[in-house]
Design an enzyme around this catalytic site. Structure first.
Site, mmCIF file in Angstrom:
data_model
loop_
_atom_site.group_PDB
_atom_site.id
_atom_site.type_symbol
_atom_site.label_atom_id
_atom_site.label_comp_id
_atom_site.label_asym_id
_atom_site.label_seq_id
_atom_site.Cartn_x
_atom_site.Cartn_y
_atom_site.Cartn_z
ATOM 1 N N SER A 266 0.823 -1.206 0.000
ATOM 2 C CA SER A 266 0.000 0.000 0.000
ATOM 3 C C SER A 266 0.857 1.256 0.000
ATOM 4 O O SER A 266 2.018 1.240 0.408
ATOM 5 C CB SER A 266 -0.869 0.012 1.256
ATOM 6 O OG SER A 266 -0.037 0.091 2.393
ATOM 7 N N LYS A 267 0.227 2.325 -0.434
ATOM 8 C CA LYS A 267 0.904 3.615 -0.433
ATOM 9 C C LYS A 267 1.258 4.012 0.995
ATOM 10 O O LYS A 267 2.334 4.552 1.246
ATOM 11 C CB LYS A 267 -0.020 4.657 -1.069
ATOM 12 C CG LYS A 267 0.530 6.061 -1.009
ATOM 13 C CD LYS A 267 -0.006 6.917 -2.117
ATOM 14 C CE LYS A 267 0.308 8.398 -1.953
ATOM 15 N NZ LYS A 267 1.315 8.799 -1.002
#
Ligand code: GLU
Length: 513
Positions: A266-267
Protein backbone atom coordinates in the site's frame (compact mmCIF):
# COMPACT_ATOMS: atom_id res chain seq x y z
CA UNK A 1 -2.53 -20.15 -32.22
CA UNK A 2 -1.72 -16.44 -32.15
CA UNK A 3 -1.25 -15.11 -28.62
CA UNK A 4 -3.30 -11.99 -27.92
CA UNK A 5 -2.92 -10.35 -24.53
CA UNK A 6 -4.16 -7.09 -23.19
CA UNK A 7 -3.47 -4.75 -20.32
CA UNK A 8 -6.71 -3.06 -19.36
CA UNK A 9 -6.24 -0.38 -16.71
CA UNK A 10 -9.05 1.86 -15.51
CA UNK A 11 -8.07 5.52 -15.37
CA UNK A 12 -9.30 5.90 -11.81
CA UNK A 13 -5.98 6.89 -10.27
CA UNK A 14 -2.26 6.53 -10.72
CA UNK A 15 -1.07 3.13 -11.91
CA UNK A 16 0.29 1.16 -8.96
CA UNK A 17 3.48 -0.84 -9.20
CA UNK A 18 1.32 -4.00 -9.05
CA UNK A 19 -0.37 -2.84 -12.25
CA UNK A 20 3.02 -2.33 -13.84
CA UNK A 21 3.88 -5.92 -13.02
CA UNK A 22 0.60 -7.07 -14.61
CA UNK A 23 1.49 -5.14 -17.76
CA UNK A 24 4.95 -6.66 -17.66
CA UNK A 25 3.71 -10.26 -17.50
CA UNK A 26 1.44 -9.56 -20.47
CA UNK A 27 4.42 -8.08 -22.27
CA UNK A 28 6.69 -11.02 -21.50
CA UNK A 29 4.16 -13.52 -22.82
CA UNK A 30 3.70 -11.42 -25.94
CA UNK A 31 7.45 -11.07 -26.42
CA UNK A 32 7.85 -14.79 -26.04
CA UNK A 33 5.18 -15.88 -28.50
CA UNK A 34 4.72 -12.88 -30.75
CA UNK A 35 1.12 -12.03 -31.56
CA UNK A 36 -0.52 -8.91 -30.20
CA UNK A 37 -0.40 -6.92 -26.98
CA UNK A 38 -3.27 -4.49 -26.66
CA UNK A 39 -3.52 -1.58 -24.26
CA UNK A 40 -7.18 -1.00 -23.54
CA UNK A 41 -8.41 1.85 -21.38
CA UNK A 42 -11.41 0.75 -19.32
CA UNK A 43 -13.02 4.11 -18.67
CA UNK A 44 -16.68 3.16 -18.38
CA UNK A 45 -16.93 4.37 -14.80
CA UNK A 46 -17.21 8.08 -15.45
CA UNK A 47 -17.71 8.89 -11.77
CA UNK A 48 -14.31 7.55 -10.89
CA UNK A 49 -12.48 9.05 -13.86
CA UNK A 50 -9.29 10.83 -12.79
CA UNK A 51 -7.78 13.31 -15.25
CA UNK A 52 -4.24 12.45 -16.16
CA UNK A 53 -4.51 8.79 -15.15
CA UNK A 54 -4.42 7.52 -18.75
CA UNK A 55 -1.41 9.68 -19.61
CA UNK A 56 0.20 8.35 -16.47
CA UNK A 57 -0.24 4.78 -17.71
CA UNK A 58 1.25 5.64 -21.09
CA UNK A 59 4.21 7.45 -19.62
CA UNK A 60 4.86 4.74 -17.05
CA UNK A 61 4.84 1.97 -19.64
CA UNK A 62 7.06 4.02 -21.95
CA UNK A 63 9.54 4.61 -19.13
CA UNK A 64 9.58 0.91 -18.25
CA UNK A 65 10.09 -0.09 -21.87
CA UNK A 66 6.88 -2.11 -21.90
CA UNK A 67 5.83 -1.71 -25.53
CA UNK A 68 2.31 -2.65 -26.50
CA UNK A 69 1.54 -3.38 -30.13
CA UNK A 70 -1.86 -1.64 -30.23
CA UNK A 71 -3.52 0.95 -28.06
CA UNK A 72 -4.28 4.64 -27.75
CA UNK A 73 -1.98 6.46 -30.14
CA UNK A 74 -0.99 3.18 -31.81
CA UNK A 75 -3.87 2.16 -33.99
CA UNK A 76 -4.13 -1.47 -35.00
CA UNK A 77 -6.81 -3.89 -36.04
CA UNK A 78 -9.00 -3.81 -32.93
CA UNK A 79 -9.43 -0.16 -32.01
CA UNK A 80 -10.74 2.11 -30.72
CA UNK A 81 -9.01 1.34 -27.44
CA UNK A 82 -10.94 3.46 -24.98
CA UNK A 83 -14.16 1.86 -23.87
CA UNK A 84 -15.86 5.25 -23.77
CA UNK A 85 -15.13 5.56 -27.50
CA UNK A 86 -16.21 2.03 -28.16
CA UNK A 87 -19.45 2.80 -26.37
CA UNK A 88 -19.99 5.92 -28.48
CA UNK A 89 -19.43 3.80 -31.56
CA UNK A 90 -22.41 1.72 -30.39
CA UNK A 91 -20.36 -1.37 -29.89
CA UNK A 92 -21.87 -2.73 -26.69
CA UNK A 93 -25.59 -2.15 -27.14
CA UNK A 94 -26.25 -5.04 -29.55
CA UNK A 95 -24.57 -7.42 -27.12
CA UNK A 96 -26.68 -6.24 -24.20
CA UNK A 97 -29.77 -6.61 -26.38
CA UNK A 98 -28.68 -10.10 -27.40
CA UNK A 99 -28.55 -11.12 -23.74
CA UNK A 100 -31.99 -9.67 -22.99
CA UNK A 101 -33.48 -11.33 -26.05
CA UNK A 102 -31.93 -14.66 -25.09
CA UNK A 103 -33.31 -14.46 -21.55
CA UNK A 104 -29.86 -14.06 -19.95
CA UNK A 105 -30.43 -10.50 -18.83
CA UNK A 106 -33.38 -8.31 -17.95
CA UNK A 107 -34.39 -4.70 -17.39
CA UNK A 108 -34.69 -3.39 -13.84
CA UNK A 109 -36.41 -0.17 -12.82
CA UNK A 110 -35.75 -0.02 -9.07
CA UNK A 111 -34.86 3.31 -7.54
CA UNK A 112 -31.76 3.70 -5.36
CA UNK A 113 -34.05 3.86 -2.30
CA UNK A 114 -35.72 0.59 -3.23
CA UNK A 115 -32.34 -1.05 -3.70
CA UNK A 116 -31.14 0.25 -0.36
CA UNK A 117 -34.24 -1.06 1.37
CA UNK A 118 -33.67 -4.51 -0.10
CA UNK A 119 -29.99 -4.39 0.80
CA UNK A 120 -30.88 -3.65 4.40
CA UNK A 121 -33.46 -6.39 4.46
CA UNK A 122 -30.99 -8.92 3.05
CA UNK A 123 -28.30 -7.91 5.49
CA UNK A 124 -30.76 -8.13 8.38
CA UNK A 125 -31.68 -11.62 7.24
CA UNK A 126 -28.05 -12.60 7.47
CA UNK A 127 -27.09 -12.70 3.79
CA UNK A 128 -23.41 -12.04 3.81
CA UNK A 129 -23.05 -10.02 0.63
CA UNK A 130 -26.20 -8.00 1.28
CA UNK A 131 -26.67 -7.91 -2.50
CA UNK A 132 -30.14 -6.60 -3.24
CA UNK A 133 -30.52 -8.56 -6.44
CA UNK A 134 -30.31 -12.31 -6.84
CA UNK A 135 -32.53 -15.30 -7.48
CA UNK A 136 -33.84 -14.83 -3.94
CA UNK A 137 -35.08 -11.30 -4.46
CA UNK A 138 -35.52 -10.55 -8.12
CA UNK A 139 -39.20 -11.45 -8.12
CA UNK A 140 -39.92 -8.96 -5.36
CA UNK A 141 -38.28 -6.12 -7.30
CA UNK A 142 -39.39 -4.00 -10.25
CA UNK A 143 -38.07 -5.56 -13.40
CA UNK A 144 -38.99 -7.17 -16.66
CA UNK A 145 -39.27 -10.54 -14.93
CA UNK A 146 -41.75 -9.41 -12.30
CA UNK A 147 -43.73 -6.87 -14.38
CA UNK A 148 -45.90 -7.64 -17.37
CA UNK A 149 -44.58 -6.77 -20.83
CA UNK A 150 -47.16 -3.97 -21.00
CA UNK A 151 -46.01 -2.51 -17.70
CA UNK A 152 -42.41 -2.68 -18.84
CA UNK A 153 -43.22 -0.94 -22.11
CA UNK A 154 -45.22 1.73 -20.32
CA UNK A 155 -42.25 2.49 -18.05
CA UNK A 156 -39.88 2.67 -20.99
CA UNK A 157 -42.27 4.94 -22.86
CA UNK A 158 -42.57 7.18 -19.83
CA UNK A 159 -38.80 7.57 -19.91
CA UNK A 160 -38.21 5.81 -16.60
CA UNK A 161 -34.54 5.00 -16.09
CA UNK A 162 -33.57 1.34 -16.02
CA UNK A 163 -30.49 -0.82 -15.86
CA UNK A 164 -29.84 -4.17 -17.49
CA UNK A 165 -28.96 -6.95 -15.10
CA UNK A 166 -27.48 -10.38 -15.59
CA UNK A 167 -29.97 -13.13 -14.88
CA UNK A 168 -27.75 -15.39 -12.86
CA UNK A 169 -29.04 -18.94 -13.09
CA UNK A 170 -29.78 -20.53 -9.76
CA UNK A 171 -28.08 -23.87 -10.08
CA UNK A 172 -25.10 -23.89 -12.31
CA UNK A 173 -21.65 -25.03 -11.56
CA UNK A 174 -18.98 -22.63 -12.75
CA UNK A 175 -15.63 -24.22 -13.17
CA UNK A 176 -12.71 -22.62 -14.91
CA UNK A 177 -9.06 -23.27 -15.20
CA UNK A 178 -6.68 -20.60 -14.05
CA UNK A 179 -3.02 -20.97 -15.02
CA UNK A 180 -1.96 -19.90 -11.54
CA UNK A 181 -4.71 -21.24 -9.32
CA UNK A 182 -5.57 -24.34 -11.38
CA UNK A 183 -9.22 -25.38 -11.22
CA UNK A 184 -11.44 -22.80 -9.60
CA UNK A 185 -15.03 -23.68 -8.69
CA UNK A 186 -17.97 -21.44 -7.99
CA UNK A 187 -21.65 -22.05 -7.83
CA UNK A 188 -24.05 -19.64 -9.50
CA UNK A 189 -26.13 -19.46 -6.34
CA UNK A 190 -23.22 -17.56 -4.76
CA UNK A 191 -23.49 -14.84 -7.37
CA UNK A 192 -25.87 -11.92 -7.60
CA UNK A 193 -27.50 -10.30 -10.61
CA UNK A 194 -24.84 -7.77 -11.53
CA UNK A 195 -25.66 -4.65 -13.51
CA UNK A 196 -24.37 -4.98 -17.07
CA UNK A 197 -25.66 -1.69 -18.47
CA UNK A 198 -26.15 1.38 -16.32
CA UNK A 199 -29.14 3.70 -16.56
CA UNK A 200 -27.18 6.11 -18.74
CA UNK A 201 -26.69 3.30 -21.24
CA UNK A 202 -23.05 2.84 -20.39
CA UNK A 203 -21.85 -0.75 -20.00
CA UNK A 204 -20.31 -1.73 -16.68
CA UNK A 205 -16.80 -3.14 -16.39
CA UNK A 206 -18.04 -6.74 -16.61
CA UNK A 207 -19.94 -6.44 -19.86
CA UNK A 208 -17.44 -4.20 -21.62
CA UNK A 209 -14.52 -6.31 -20.47
CA UNK A 210 -15.96 -9.60 -21.72
CA UNK A 211 -17.26 -8.17 -24.99
CA UNK A 212 -13.94 -6.50 -25.70
CA UNK A 213 -11.85 -9.52 -24.83
CA UNK A 214 -14.00 -11.51 -27.23
CA UNK A 215 -14.00 -8.93 -30.03
CA UNK A 216 -10.30 -8.35 -29.72
CA UNK A 217 -9.60 -12.06 -29.84
CA UNK A 218 -7.84 -12.07 -26.48
CA UNK A 219 -6.36 -15.50 -25.75
CA UNK A 220 -4.94 -14.85 -22.26
CA UNK A 221 -6.50 -12.66 -19.60
CA UNK A 222 -3.61 -11.84 -17.30
CA UNK A 223 -4.67 -9.64 -14.40
CA UNK A 224 -4.44 -9.15 -10.66
CA UNK A 225 -5.88 -11.63 -8.20
CA UNK A 226 -8.48 -9.12 -7.09
CA UNK A 227 -10.38 -9.96 -10.30
CA UNK A 228 -10.58 -13.67 -9.57
CA UNK A 229 -13.97 -13.25 -7.89
CA UNK A 230 -15.37 -11.51 -11.01
CA UNK A 231 -14.30 -14.34 -13.26
CA UNK A 232 -17.29 -16.65 -12.61
CA UNK A 233 -19.57 -13.87 -13.81
CA UNK A 234 -17.37 -13.44 -16.86
CA UNK A 235 -17.50 -17.16 -17.53
CA UNK A 236 -21.30 -17.01 -17.28
CA UNK A 237 -21.30 -14.14 -19.76
CA UNK A 238 -19.21 -16.17 -22.19
CA UNK A 239 -21.75 -18.97 -21.81
CA UNK A 240 -24.69 -16.68 -22.30
CA UNK A 241 -23.17 -15.25 -25.47
CA UNK A 242 -22.36 -18.70 -26.76
CA UNK A 243 -18.64 -17.95 -26.79
CA UNK A 244 -17.54 -20.59 -24.36
CA UNK A 245 -15.46 -22.41 -26.92
CA UNK A 246 -13.22 -19.41 -27.41
CA UNK A 247 -12.99 -18.46 -23.75
CA UNK A 248 -9.54 -17.04 -22.97
CA UNK A 249 -7.11 -18.63 -20.55
CA UNK A 250 -7.27 -16.90 -17.17
CA UNK A 251 -4.17 -15.96 -15.26
CA UNK A 252 -4.73 -14.24 -11.93
CA UNK A 253 -1.49 -12.91 -10.55
CA UNK A 254 -0.84 -13.14 -6.82
CA UNK A 255 -0.64 -9.94 -4.83
CA UNK A 256 2.47 -7.96 -4.18
CA UNK A 257 2.58 -7.81 -0.40
CA UNK A 258 3.93 -5.21 2.00
CA UNK A 259 7.50 -5.97 3.13
CA UNK A 260 6.18 -7.40 6.41
CA UNK A 261 3.98 -9.80 4.46
CA UNK A 262 0.79 -8.19 5.72
CA UNK A 263 -1.64 -7.18 3.04
CA UNK A 264 -1.36 -5.78 -0.44
CA UNK A 265 1.48 -3.35 -0.82
CA UNK A 266 0.00 0.00 0.00
CA UNK A 267 0.90 3.62 -0.43
CA UNK A 268 0.60 4.05 3.32
CA UNK A 269 3.20 1.39 4.02
CA UNK A 270 5.42 2.72 1.24
CA UNK A 271 5.25 6.22 2.73
CA UNK A 272 6.12 4.80 6.12
CA UNK A 273 9.13 2.88 4.86
CA UNK A 274 10.26 5.61 2.50
CA UNK A 275 9.58 4.14 -0.90
CA UNK A 276 7.06 4.72 -3.61
CA UNK A 277 4.30 2.49 -4.94
CA UNK A 278 4.16 4.40 -8.24
CA UNK A 279 6.47 3.92 -11.21
CA UNK A 280 6.81 7.67 -11.83
CA UNK A 281 5.81 10.75 -9.88
CA UNK A 282 2.16 11.65 -9.59
CA UNK A 283 0.37 14.80 -8.56
CA UNK A 284 -3.17 14.25 -7.43
CA UNK A 285 -5.29 16.62 -9.55
CA UNK A 286 -7.74 17.15 -6.72
CA UNK A 287 -5.57 17.58 -3.65
CA UNK A 288 -2.36 18.64 -5.37
CA UNK A 289 -0.53 16.04 -3.27
CA UNK A 290 2.67 14.99 -4.91
CA UNK A 291 4.10 11.47 -4.71
CA UNK A 292 7.49 10.61 -6.06
CA UNK A 293 7.97 7.54 -8.22
CA UNK A 294 10.70 4.96 -8.63
CA UNK A 295 11.95 6.88 -11.64
CA UNK A 296 12.49 10.03 -9.57
CA UNK A 297 14.04 8.03 -6.73
CA UNK A 298 16.76 7.02 -9.17
CA UNK A 299 15.92 3.52 -10.31
CA UNK A 300 16.74 2.35 -13.80
CA UNK A 301 13.75 0.96 -15.70
CA UNK A 302 15.74 -2.16 -16.68
CA UNK A 303 16.43 -2.90 -13.00
CA UNK A 304 12.81 -2.28 -12.13
CA UNK A 305 11.69 -4.58 -14.90
CA UNK A 306 14.00 -7.38 -13.84
CA UNK A 307 12.98 -7.01 -10.20
CA UNK A 308 9.24 -6.87 -10.93
CA UNK A 309 9.40 -9.88 -13.24
CA UNK A 310 10.85 -11.98 -10.44
CA UNK A 311 8.29 -10.69 -7.97
CA UNK A 312 5.87 -13.53 -8.55
CA UNK A 313 7.58 -15.52 -11.27
CA UNK A 314 10.25 -18.11 -10.68
CA UNK A 315 12.22 -18.90 -13.82
CA UNK A 316 13.34 -22.19 -12.30
CA UNK A 317 17.05 -21.44 -12.41
CA UNK A 318 19.45 -19.31 -10.41
CA UNK A 319 19.96 -16.67 -13.02
CA UNK A 320 18.74 -13.40 -11.59
CA UNK A 321 20.04 -10.71 -13.89
CA UNK A 322 18.08 -10.96 -17.11
CA UNK A 323 17.23 -8.41 -19.74
CA UNK A 324 13.78 -8.24 -21.32
CA UNK A 325 14.69 -10.59 -24.16
CA UNK A 326 16.16 -13.18 -21.82
CA UNK A 327 13.19 -12.97 -19.48
CA UNK A 328 10.74 -13.34 -22.34
CA UNK A 329 12.59 -16.40 -23.52
CA UNK A 330 12.45 -17.98 -20.05
CA UNK A 331 8.94 -16.79 -19.19
CA UNK A 332 6.15 -19.26 -18.62
CA UNK A 333 2.80 -18.92 -16.92
CA UNK A 334 3.18 -22.24 -15.13
CA UNK A 335 6.04 -20.76 -13.17
CA UNK A 336 4.04 -17.86 -11.80
CA UNK A 337 3.76 -18.23 -8.01
CA UNK A 338 0.36 -18.87 -6.57
CA UNK A 339 0.86 -16.97 -3.35
CA UNK A 340 1.69 -13.37 -2.66
CA UNK A 341 5.25 -12.09 -2.82
CA UNK A 342 6.72 -9.57 -0.42
CA UNK A 343 8.06 -6.38 -1.85
CA UNK A 344 11.72 -6.26 -0.93
CA UNK A 345 13.19 -2.80 -1.43
CA UNK A 346 16.74 -3.98 -0.64
CA UNK A 347 16.50 -6.51 -3.42
CA UNK A 348 15.38 -3.78 -5.79
CA UNK A 349 18.33 -1.66 -4.70
CA UNK A 350 20.62 -4.58 -5.40
CA UNK A 351 19.20 -4.92 -8.91
CA UNK A 352 19.63 -1.21 -9.47
CA UNK A 353 23.21 -1.26 -8.28
CA UNK A 354 23.97 -4.25 -10.47
CA UNK A 355 22.46 -2.61 -13.55
CA UNK A 356 24.25 0.66 -12.89
CA UNK A 357 27.57 -1.14 -12.57
CA UNK A 358 27.05 -3.04 -15.77
CA UNK A 359 25.80 -0.07 -17.80
CA UNK A 360 27.89 1.72 -20.39
CA UNK A 361 28.52 5.27 -19.12
CA UNK A 362 27.02 6.59 -22.36
CA UNK A 363 23.79 4.80 -21.48
CA UNK A 364 23.64 6.51 -18.09
CA UNK A 365 24.62 9.91 -19.44
CA UNK A 366 21.12 11.05 -20.48
CA UNK A 367 19.68 10.27 -17.04
CA UNK A 368 22.57 11.67 -15.03
CA UNK A 369 22.83 14.91 -16.97
CA UNK A 370 19.50 16.38 -15.82
CA UNK A 371 20.38 15.45 -12.25
CA UNK A 372 23.58 17.47 -12.48
CA UNK A 373 21.65 20.42 -13.85
CA UNK A 374 18.91 20.05 -11.24
CA UNK A 375 21.54 20.17 -8.49
CA UNK A 376 22.50 23.59 -9.79
CA UNK A 377 25.85 22.67 -11.35
CA UNK A 378 27.05 23.78 -14.74
CA UNK A 379 26.70 20.65 -16.85
CA UNK A 380 30.13 19.52 -18.02
CA UNK A 381 30.85 18.18 -21.47
CA UNK A 382 29.64 14.68 -22.30
CA UNK A 383 33.13 13.16 -22.35
CA UNK A 384 33.83 14.56 -18.88
CA UNK A 385 30.53 13.37 -17.50
CA UNK A 386 30.93 9.91 -18.98
CA UNK A 387 34.31 9.55 -17.32
CA UNK A 388 32.87 10.77 -14.01
CA UNK A 389 30.10 8.18 -14.37
CA UNK A 390 32.66 5.52 -15.16
CA UNK A 391 34.64 6.39 -12.02
CA UNK A 392 31.54 6.39 -9.82
CA UNK A 393 29.37 3.59 -11.13
CA UNK A 394 30.87 0.96 -8.82
CA UNK A 395 29.82 3.00 -5.81
CA UNK A 396 26.34 4.10 -6.73
CA UNK A 397 23.02 2.54 -5.70
CA UNK A 398 20.56 5.16 -6.89
CA UNK A 399 21.07 7.56 -9.78
CA UNK A 400 21.08 10.74 -7.66
CA UNK A 401 24.16 9.34 -5.89
CA UNK A 402 26.02 10.21 -9.08
CA UNK A 403 25.66 13.83 -8.06
CA UNK A 404 25.27 13.75 -4.30
CA UNK A 405 28.22 11.49 -3.59
CA UNK A 406 30.60 13.15 -6.00
CA UNK A 407 29.99 16.86 -6.01
CA UNK A 408 33.78 17.22 -6.39
CA UNK A 409 33.46 16.47 -10.08
CA UNK A 410 31.37 19.58 -10.51
CA UNK A 411 32.79 22.02 -7.98
CA UNK A 412 35.83 22.50 -5.74
CA UNK A 413 35.28 21.36 -2.15
CA UNK A 414 33.47 23.98 -0.14
CA UNK A 415 34.16 22.20 3.15
CA UNK A 416 36.65 19.62 4.36
CA UNK A 417 35.99 16.49 6.37
CA UNK A 418 36.87 17.35 9.97
CA UNK A 419 38.51 14.07 10.91
CA UNK A 420 40.70 14.05 7.83
CA UNK A 421 41.52 17.72 8.26
CA UNK A 422 42.80 17.02 11.76
CA UNK A 423 45.44 14.82 10.14
CA UNK A 424 46.51 17.44 7.60
CA UNK A 425 49.71 18.08 9.56
CA UNK A 426 53.05 19.73 8.70
CA UNK A 427 54.39 16.72 6.86
CA UNK A 428 51.22 16.33 4.79
CA UNK A 429 51.38 20.01 3.90
CA UNK A 430 54.97 19.71 2.86
CA UNK A 431 54.09 16.75 0.64
CA UNK A 432 51.17 18.64 -0.91
CA UNK A 433 53.33 21.71 -1.58
CA UNK A 434 55.86 19.47 -3.32
CA UNK A 435 53.20 17.67 -5.34
CA UNK A 436 51.55 20.90 -6.44
CA UNK A 437 54.86 22.19 -7.73
CA UNK A 438 55.55 18.95 -9.57
CA UNK A 439 52.11 19.08 -11.13
CA UNK A 440 52.50 22.67 -12.22
CA UNK A 441 55.56 21.63 -14.15
CA UNK A 442 53.98 18.64 -15.86
CA UNK A 443 53.66 18.95 -19.59
CA UNK A 444 51.49 15.87 -20.08
CA UNK A 445 48.45 15.36 -17.90
CA UNK A 446 47.44 11.75 -17.75
CA UNK A 447 47.36 8.91 -15.25
CA UNK A 448 50.88 7.73 -16.09
CA UNK A 449 52.51 11.08 -15.51
CA UNK A 450 50.49 11.59 -12.33
CA UNK A 451 51.63 8.22 -11.00
CA UNK A 452 55.22 9.13 -11.84
CA UNK A 453 54.94 12.27 -9.70
CA UNK A 454 53.47 10.15 -6.94
CA UNK A 455 56.44 7.78 -6.93
CA UNK A 456 58.86 10.69 -7.10
CA UNK A 457 57.34 12.59 -4.20
CA UNK A 458 57.29 9.50 -1.98
CA UNK A 459 61.02 9.02 -2.58
CA UNK A 460 61.92 12.65 -2.13
CA UNK A 461 59.94 13.13 1.03
CA UNK A 462 60.55 9.63 2.35
CA UNK A 463 56.88 8.93 2.98
CA UNK A 464 54.53 6.05 2.27
CA UNK A 465 51.40 6.00 0.14
CA UNK A 466 49.08 7.18 2.89
CA UNK A 467 50.93 10.44 3.52
CA UNK A 468 50.28 11.39 -0.11
CA UNK A 469 46.93 9.82 -0.90
CA UNK A 470 44.95 10.88 2.16
CA UNK A 471 45.81 14.61 2.05
CA UNK A 472 45.47 14.59 -1.72
CA UNK A 473 41.98 13.11 -1.54
CA UNK A 474 41.07 15.66 1.11
CA UNK A 475 42.36 18.53 -1.02
CA UNK A 476 40.68 17.38 -4.22
CA UNK A 477 37.34 16.22 -2.83
CA UNK A 478 36.95 17.29 0.79
CA UNK A 479 35.49 13.88 1.63
CA UNK A 480 36.98 10.62 2.86
CA UNK A 481 35.71 8.25 0.18
CA UNK A 482 35.40 8.17 -3.56
CA UNK A 483 37.22 7.03 -6.66
CA UNK A 484 41.04 7.14 -6.83
CA UNK A 485 42.56 10.58 -6.27
CA UNK A 486 44.69 10.36 -9.41
CA UNK A 487 41.71 9.41 -11.55
CA UNK A 488 39.88 12.43 -10.19
CA UNK A 489 42.87 14.71 -10.83
CA UNK A 490 43.30 13.35 -14.35
CA UNK A 491 39.68 14.16 -15.08
CA UNK A 492 39.32 17.61 -13.53
CA UNK A 493 42.58 18.76 -15.15
CA UNK A 494 45.85 20.33 -14.18
CA UNK A 495 44.81 23.85 -13.31
CA UNK A 496 41.84 22.76 -11.25
CA UNK A 497 43.83 20.07 -9.41
CA UNK A 498 46.67 22.41 -8.53
CA UNK A 499 44.25 25.13 -7.51
CA UNK A 500 42.45 22.70 -5.19
CA UNK A 501 45.70 21.68 -3.49
CA UNK A 502 46.67 25.32 -3.01
CA UNK A 503 43.22 26.14 -1.67
CA UNK A 504 43.42 23.26 0.80
CA UNK A 505 46.82 24.46 2.01
CA UNK A 506 45.35 27.87 2.58
CA UNK A 507 41.98 26.93 3.99
CA UNK A 508 42.57 23.88 6.18
CA UNK A 509 43.89 24.96 9.56
CA UNK A 510 47.15 23.34 10.63
CA UNK A 511 46.30 19.83 11.78
CA UNK A 512 47.04 18.44 15.18
CA UNK A 513 48.57 15.18 14.01
N1 GLU B 1 -10.07 -2.42 -15.66
C1 GLU B 1 -9.61 -3.46 -14.79
C2 GLU B 1 -8.52 -2.86 -13.90
O1 GLU B 1 -8.50 -1.71 -13.72
C3 GLU B 1 -9.08 -4.58 -15.63
C4 GLU B 1 -9.17 -5.92 -15.07
C5 GLU B 1 -8.91 -6.91 -16.18
O2 GLU B 1 -7.77 -6.94 -16.64
O3 GLU B 1 -9.84 -7.56 -16.59
O4 GLU B 1 -7.66 -3.53 -13.37
Amino acid sequence: MEVVVRFAPSPTGPLHIGGVRTALYNYLLYKKHGGRFILRIEDTDQNRFVPGAEEFVLESLAWMGIDFSEGPGKEGESGPYRQSERHKAGLYTPFAEQLVRGGHAYLAFDTPEELDAMREKMTAEGHKSGAPYSFATRHQMKNSLSLTPEEVQARIDAGEPYVIRMLMPRKEEIRFYDEVHQWVMFHSSQLDDKVLVKSDGMPTYHLANVVDDHLMGVTHVIRGEEWLSSTPLHVMLYRAFGWERSIPAFVHLPLILNPNGEGKMSKRMGDKLGFSVFPISWTDPETGNHSFGFREAGYLPEAMMNFLALLGWNPGHDEEIMDAARMAEAFSLEKVNNSGTKFDIDKLKWFNQTYIRAAKPAHLLPVVKPLVAAAGFAVPEDAFLEEAIHLMQERVTLLPDFVQDCRFFFEAPTAYDAKMSSKFGPKEREVMEGLATKWENLTTWDLDSLHATFEAIKLEMEVGNGKVLAPLRLALTGVPAGPGAFEIAALIGKNESVARIRAALKNIPLGTA
